[in-house]
Design a protein around this motif. Sequence first.
Motif, mmCIF file in Angstrom:
data_model
loop_
_atom_site.group_PDB
_atom_site.id
_atom_site.type_symbol
_atom_site.label_atom_id
_atom_site.label_comp_id
_atom_site.label_asym_id
_atom_site.label_seq_id
_atom_site.Cartn_x
_atom_site.Cartn_y
_atom_site.Cartn_z
ATOM 1 N N LYS A 1 0.834 -1.200 0.000
ATOM 2 C CA LYS A 1 0.000 0.000 0.000
ATOM 3 C C LYS A 1 0.876 1.259 0.000
ATOM 4 C CE LYS A 1 -3.738 2.183 2.579
ATOM 5 N NZ LYS A 1 -4.607 2.117 3.753
ATOM 6 N N MET A 2 1.962 1.224 0.768
ATOM 7 C CA MET A 2 2.866 2.377 0.811
ATOM 8 C C MET A 2 3.508 2.629 -0.553
ATOM 9 S SD MET A 2 4.685 1.881 4.534
ATOM 10 C CE MET A 2 5.490 3.480 4.596
ATOM 11 N N VAL A 3 3.884 1.549 -1.243
ATOM 12 C CA VAL A 3 4.477 1.694 -2.581
ATOM 13 C C VAL A 3 3.465 2.319 -3.532
ATOM 14 C CG1 VAL A 3 5.271 0.378 -4.591
ATOM 15 C CG2 VAL A 3 6.202 -0.122 -2.344
ATOM 16 N N LYS A 4 2.242 1.818 -3.485
ATOM 17 C CA LYS A 4 1.189 2.342 -4.370
ATOM 18 C C LYS A 4 0.948 3.831 -4.102
ATOM 19 C CE LYS A 4 -3.569 1.514 -5.751
ATOM 20 N NZ LYS A 4 -4.792 0.758 -5.491
ATOM 21 N N GLN A 5 0.888 4.208 -2.822
ATOM 22 C CA GLN A 5 0.675 5.608 -2.468
ATOM 23 C C GLN A 5 1.796 6.490 -2.994
ATOM 24 O OE1 GLN A 5 0.502 5.148 1.793
ATOM 25 N NE2 GLN A 5 -1.740 5.161 1.840
ATOM 26 N N ARG A 6 3.012 6.012 -2.906
ATOM 27 C CA ARG A 6 4.152 6.817 -3.361
ATOM 28 C C ARG A 6 4.209 6.937 -4.876
ATOM 29 N NH1 ARG A 6 4.209 5.932 1.376
ATOM 30 N NH2 ARG A 6 5.431 7.012 2.936
ATOM 31 N N HIS A 7 3.803 5.891 -5.575
ATOM 32 C CA HIS A 7 3.730 5.991 -7.033
ATOM 33 C C HIS A 7 2.698 7.050 -7.444
ATOM 34 C CE1 HIS A 7 6.480 2.978 -8.477
ATOM 35 N NE2 HIS A 7 5.944 2.031 -7.733
ATOM 36 N N GLU A 8 1.545 7.033 -6.756
ATOM 37 C CA GLU A 8 0.498 8.018 -7.052
ATOM 38 C C GLU A 8 0.974 9.430 -6.729
ATOM 39 O OE1 GLU A 8 -2.850 6.627 -4.785
ATOM 40 O OE2 GLU A 8 -3.185 4.926 -6.125
ATOM 41 N N SER A 9 1.659 9.589 -5.615
ATOM 42 C CA SER A 9 2.177 10.907 -5.225
ATOM 43 C C SER A 9 3.211 11.400 -6.225
ATOM 44 C CB SER A 9 2.811 10.848 -3.839
ATOM 45 O OG SER A 9 1.854 10.552 -2.863
ATOM 46 N N ALA A 10 4.104 10.511 -6.645
ATOM 47 C CA ALA A 10 5.140 10.904 -7.618
ATOM 48 C C ALA A 10 4.491 11.369 -8.912
ATOM 49 C CB ALA A 10 6.086 9.732 -7.879
ATOM 50 N N ARG A 11 3.466 10.656 -9.350
ATOM 51 C CA ARG A 11 2.748 11.042 -10.573
ATOM 52 C C ARG A 11 2.115 12.425 -10.411
ATOM 53 N NH1 ARG A 11 -0.802 7.039 -10.737
ATOM 54 N NH2 ARG A 11 0.884 5.544 -10.947
ATOM 55 N N ALA A 12 1.496 12.661 -9.253
ATOM 56 C CA ALA A 12 0.860 13.961 -8.998
ATOM 57 C C ALA A 12 1.900 15.079 -8.947
ATOM 58 C CB ALA A 12 0.079 13.906 -7.691
ATOM 59 N N TYR A 13 3.037 14.820 -8.307
ATOM 60 C CA TYR A 13 4.096 15.829 -8.238
ATOM 61 C C TYR A 13 4.646 16.153 -9.619
ATOM 62 C CZ TYR A 13 4.329 15.562 -3.122
ATOM 63 O OH TYR A 13 4.049 15.627 -1.779
ATOM 64 N N GLU A 14 4.804 15.129 -10.465
ATOM 65 C CA GLU A 14 5.296 15.368 -11.826
ATOM 66 C C GLU A 14 4.319 16.237 -12.612
ATOM 67 O OE1 GLU A 14 6.055 11.581 -13.598
ATOM 68 O OE2 GLU A 14 8.142 11.589 -12.947
ATOM 69 N N GLY B 1 2.372 18.365 -11.426
ATOM 70 C CA GLY B 1 2.414 19.702 -10.850
ATOM 71 C C GLY B 1 3.753 20.397 -11.044
ATOM 72 N N GLY B 2 4.672 19.735 -11.719
ATOM 73 C CA GLY B 2 5.979 20.348 -11.972
ATOM 74 C C GLY B 2 6.929 20.320 -10.783
ATOM 75 N N ARG B 3 6.649 19.492 -9.796
ATOM 76 C CA ARG B 3 7.503 19.389 -8.598
ATOM 77 C C ARG B 3 8.383 18.150 -8.706
ATOM 78 N NH1 ARG B 3 5.654 22.203 -4.085
ATOM 79 N NH2 ARG B 3 7.815 21.893 -3.472
ATOM 80 N N LEU B 4 9.350 18.203 -9.595
ATOM 81 C CA LEU B 4 10.169 17.037 -9.908
ATOM 82 C C LEU B 4 11.018 16.557 -8.739
ATOM 83 C CD1 LEU B 4 11.248 17.944 -13.544
ATOM 84 C CD2 LEU B 4 9.345 16.510 -12.786
ATOM 85 N N GLU B 5 11.487 17.498 -7.888
ATOM 86 C CA GLU B 5 12.305 17.087 -6.743
ATOM 87 C C GLU B 5 11.496 16.259 -5.747
ATOM 88 O OE1 GLU B 5 10.236 20.788 -5.614
ATOM 89 O OE2 GLU B 5 11.419 20.264 -7.356
ATOM 90 N N LEU B 6 10.207 16.610 -5.580
ATOM 91 C CA LEU B 6 9.363 15.831 -4.672
ATOM 92 C C LEU B 6 9.012 14.471 -5.291
ATOM 93 C CD1 LEU B 6 7.002 18.640 -3.327
ATOM 94 C CD2 LEU B 6 8.875 17.507 -2.128
ATOM 95 N N ALA B 7 8.821 14.448 -6.596
ATOM 96 C CA ALA B 7 8.545 13.185 -7.280
ATOM 97 C C ALA B 7 9.740 12.237 -7.136
ATOM 98 C CB ALA B 7 8.238 13.433 -8.756
#
Length: 152
Positions: A60-73, A75-81
């Motif tokens: 579940k943690m991996v899935k959440q982080r993949h979703e967050s990385a996609r959202a950050y990308e 939004g143009g926040r590449l360092e957070l992704a």
Amino acid sequence: MDMRTRITSALKDAMKAKDAERLSTLRLINAAIKDRDIAARGNSEAQGVSDDDVLGILSKMVKQRHESARAYEEGGRLELAEKERSEVGIIEEFLPRQLDEAEEQTAVDAAIAQVGADSIRDMGRVMAALKDKYTGQMDFGRVGPMVKDRLG
């Protein structure tokens, strides 16, 4: 060695190596496990979180982080992704090897045969059989439609 022991050992190693990023991610994993422990205390028969539960938490943690990385990308926040992706790498160290698509299809076919499924009504039983055997090894969100296609 059980999952908790592996995670605790990795946490100690990260402390000794002064690896702040790894330490932070391992602490997040420990916190998630402890949260599940606390939730399980209400059940008097519970002996804490099992290794299968830990695998579920990590997946579940991996899935959440993949979703967050996609959202950050987006939004143009590449360092957070990038930070999210590095956390995924650390978490995946504790997960079993992921099945590839061909192995997933073989597993789905085997589960359908094992359960004796012949219609879409049996999808829940097939998914339960897959989860029993392959927790942490496959993305059930991706496998669900595969099962549906085979049964539909």
